[in-house]
Write a protein that holds these residues in place. Structure first.
Motif, PDB file in Angstrom:
ATOM      1  N   PRO A 444     -44.428 -12.889  25.450  1.00 19.09           N
ATOM      2  CA  PRO A 444     -43.408 -12.627  24.427  1.00 19.09           C
ATOM      3  C   PRO A 444     -42.891 -11.193  24.465  1.00 19.09           C
ATOM      4  N   TRP A 445     -43.732 -10.256  24.918  1.00 19.38           N
ATOM      5  CA  TRP A 445     -43.302  -8.864  25.033  1.00 19.38           C
ATOM      6  C   TRP A 445     -42.722  -8.576  26.419  1.00 19.38           C
ATOM      7  N   SER A 446     -43.473  -8.952  27.446  1.00 19.50           N
ATOM      8  CA  SER A 446     -43.120  -8.509  28.793  1.00 19.50           C
ATOM      9  C   SER A 446     -41.909  -9.221  29.386  1.00 19.50           C
ATOM     10  N   LYS A 447     -41.488 -10.350  28.798  1.00 20.77           N
ATOM     11  CA  LYS A 447     -40.304 -11.006  29.353  1.00 20.77           C
ATOM     12  C   LYS A 447     -39.031 -10.217  29.053  1.00 20.77           C
ATOM     13  N   ASN A 448     -39.088  -9.318  28.040  1.00 20.32           N
ATOM     14  CA  ASN A 448     -37.927  -8.501  27.697  1.00 20.32           C
ATOM     15  C   ASN A 448     -38.185  -7.004  27.798  1.00 20.32           C
ATOM     16  N   HIS A 449     -39.443  -6.619  28.106  1.00 20.57           N
ATOM     17  CA  HIS A 449     -39.797  -5.210  28.167  1.00 20.57           C
ATOM     18  C   HIS A 449     -40.657  -4.945  29.394  1.00 20.57           C
ATOM     19  N   ALA A 450     -40.702  -3.688  29.779  1.00 18.25           N
ATOM     20  CA  ALA A 450     -41.629  -3.296  30.841  1.00 18.25           C
ATOM     21  C   ALA A 450     -43.055  -3.453  30.334  1.00 18.25           C
ATOM     22  N   ALA A 451     -43.908  -4.008  31.168  1.00 20.30           N
ATOM     23  CA  ALA A 451     -45.301  -4.226  30.771  1.00 20.30           C
ATOM     24  C   ALA A 451     -46.006  -2.885  30.591  1.00 20.30           C
ATOM     25  N   PRO A 452     -46.775  -2.711  29.520  1.00 19.80           N
ATOM     26  CA  PRO A 452     -47.477  -1.447  29.317  1.00 19.80           C
ATOM     27  C   PRO A 452     -48.609  -1.275  30.333  1.00 19.80           C
ATOM     28  N   ARG A 453     -48.949  -0.030  30.607  1.00 23.06           N
ATOM     29  CA  ARG A 453     -50.069   0.237  31.509  1.00 23.06           C
ATOM     30  C   ARG A 453     -51.380  -0.027  30.776  1.00 23.06           C
ATOM     31  N   ILE A 454     -52.251  -0.780  31.398  1.00 26.20           N
ATOM     32  CA  ILE A 454     -53.536  -1.123  30.785  1.00 26.20           C
ATOM     33  C   ILE A 454     -54.556  -0.053  31.166  1.00 26.20           C
ATOM     34  N   PRO A 455     -55.173   0.632  30.200  1.00 26.02           N
ATOM     35  CA  PRO A 455     -56.124   1.704  30.528  1.00 26.02           C
ATOM     36  C   PRO A 455     -57.402   1.160  31.174  1.00 26.02           C
ATOM     37  N   GLU A 456     -58.009   2.012  31.985  1.00 30.26           N
ATOM     38  CA  GLU A 456     -59.269   1.639  32.631  1.00 30.26           C
ATOM     39  C   GLU A 456     -60.402   1.565  31.623  1.00 30.26           C
ATOM     40  N   LYS A 457     -60.413   2.487  30.674  1.00 27.90           N
ATOM     41  CA  LYS A 457     -61.495   2.554  29.700  1.00 27.90           C
ATOM     42  C   LYS A 457     -60.945   2.392  28.294  1.00 27.90           C
ATOM     43  N   SER A 458     -61.801   1.954  27.404  1.00 27.72           N
ATOM     44  CA  SER A 458     -61.408   1.810  26.008  1.00 27.72           C
ATOM     45  C   SER A 458     -61.341   3.179  25.343  1.00 27.72           C
TER      46      SER A 458
END
Length: 470
Positions: A444-458
């Protein structure tokens, strides 16, 4: 998801992508905000004025039965008629039966959001009675076969060129883009309707209980022509429009003008109390007031949200709302748009069908700050969301997702473990190039926006590493 919610999402995407539309609306609202700032500066203490208006409306709404009965008595003493309509159907039936029994063929209407709410014009036209909007903005959108775009400025979404093309097509003999000439063309057309109409219908900004008078505010004078030239005048108002005293208008009128348009006072402020008397030279032969409930009593019974009935329909919350500025008025698909519409419509038309409107907000609080009668709008949006979750139809998948989320949030170890699983899963989705596909949980987000970068660590892990030596 209801049909209304699906249509709202479709229109939101369409309008937010229309940069020309957004520019037109932003220019109009920016001009309003500038005028509103100047208007507020005329008050010694704007916040004190807001507080006093809040107190006047609180007194009226919390003693609604007494003040409405007082208003009714005063109107009847002057020879007027008062009809109590429980819903839209009763209000339309009373007005249409009155019109047909008096041989009415044409009705001229001053601006009334309540008339839009009950769909009065289609009810009249179904019986062969012509209904003509006489407010310039309302007249323009009627010629376009559109509902009003904004509570105060119905044609805000149109440019001068749009209106010029419309008048050339609909009115004939109009080939100009000059605003003065366009207004003159509309005036010539409307004058013919004013003098040939048998019934005039107006709204009411306020119903003054101790005087038994309807207070109407306009900038064009059309309200006075609608209420004095036809032989029958019908004033249509929600029951919440009553105020206790005539002297309350000394503050409410300038506050309404400032909040609505930035003016010190509106051009035409009119008080109407009954039909023409024998010694008077103008005015209607018959005067009728239709008091509409249409769900307002149920809202009155809700102590938590009763102050929504304080609304004076100034439109200030729409102009302050970043969502309204982006998606525009027609996207809402309701009579009342913006924050006040998102709060009020679920009460008037059903929470199950219109629960999505409460989520059409950033909850920034700008609407509450702008409201001249201090309605706590952004908190009421939250209350509507809560009520929707507790009472409305919700997908089983949503209920299950929130149960899992709650279970996760109540345990530190569970939160840490599932957070790690989610990060790894999202990174895998990105690595496989599945962003925006049906297999992407963030589709729902990434079909209209650039996908956010997922961090390696919390964040917890980064915090612990950063502060380990402290």
């Amino acid at each position: 998801m209801s049909a209304a919610a699906r249509e709202f999402l479709r229109r939101s995407i369409e309008k937010s992508d229309d940069l020309t539309h957004r520019q037109i609306i932003r220019r109009g609202i920016d001009q309003y905000l500038s005028a509103n700032g100047r208007g507020r500066s005329r008050f010694t203490d704007w916040e004190a004025a807001r507080q006093r208006c809040h107190e006047i409306k609180w007194e009226a709404v919390n003693n609604l039965d007494r003040y409405l009965l007082e208003f009714e008595q005063r109107v009847k003493e002057r020879g007027g008629h008062v009809f109590w309509a429980e819903n839209s159907a009763e209000a339309c039936r009373y007005i249409t039966e009155l019109a047909t029994s008096r041989g009415v063929k044409k009705v001229v209407k001053s601006k009334s959001m309540v008339a839009e709410e009950i769909h009065l014009s289609p009810a009249l036209e179904k019986l062969g009675i012509e209904a003509v909007e006489t407010d310039l903005g309302e007249y323009i959108v009627q010629l376009r076969n559109e509902p009003p775009y904004h509570i105060v400025t119905p044609a805000m979404h149109l440019t001068r060129q749009d209106i010029a093309a419309l008048f050339k097509e609909k009115l004939g003999g109009v080939d100009t883009e000059d605003p003065v000439e366009l207004v003159a063309a509309a005036r010539r057309s409307l004058r013919r309707h004013f003098f040939s109409a048998e019934m005039g219908i107006s709204g009411a900004n306020f119903l003054v209980a101790d005087a038994g008078m309807v207070a109407i505010t306009t900038n064009e004078g059309n309200g006075r022509l609608c209420t004095t030239l036809p032989r029958i005048h019908v004033a249509l108002a929600g029951i919440e429009k009553v105020i206790p005293r005539l002297q309350d208008l000394a503050l409410l009128w300038p506050v309404l003008a400032t909040a609505g348009t930035g003016q010190g006072i509106t051009c035409y402020s009119t008080l109407i109390g009954g039909p023409r008397k024998s010694n008077e030279i103008d005015g209607p032969e018959e005067f009728h007031v239709v008091l509409l409930d249409n769900g307002r009593s149920e809202l009155l019974a809700d102590v938590e949200q009763r102050d929504v009935l304080h609304c004076i329909r100034c439109g200030a919350c729409l102009n302050a709302c970043p969502v309204y500025r982006t998606v525009g008025g027609h996207t809402y698909g309701t009579t009342y748009q913006g924050p006040i519409g998102s709060v009020l419509t679920p009460h008037l038309r059903g929470l199950n069908e219109f629960q999505h409107l409460s989520y059409a907000s950033s909850l920034c609080g700008a609407c509450s700050d702008a409201c001249p009668v201090k309605i706590d709008l952004h908190h009421h949006l939250l209350e509507n969301r809560r009520n929707a979750v507790n009472t409305s139809d919700r997908p089983w998948t949503e209920r299950l997702a929130f149960k899992i989320w709650r279970w996760t949030m109540l345990g530190t170890a569970r939160f840490r473990f599932l957070g790690g699983v989610a990060r790894r899963g999202l990174r895998l989705t990105q690595a496989l190039g599945l962003n925006g596909s049906p297999l992407d949980p963030m589709a729902p987000w990434s079909k209209n926006h650039a996908a956010p970068r997922i961090p390696e660590k919390s964040f917890r892990a980064l915090w612990g590493k950063t502060n380990a030596s402290r």
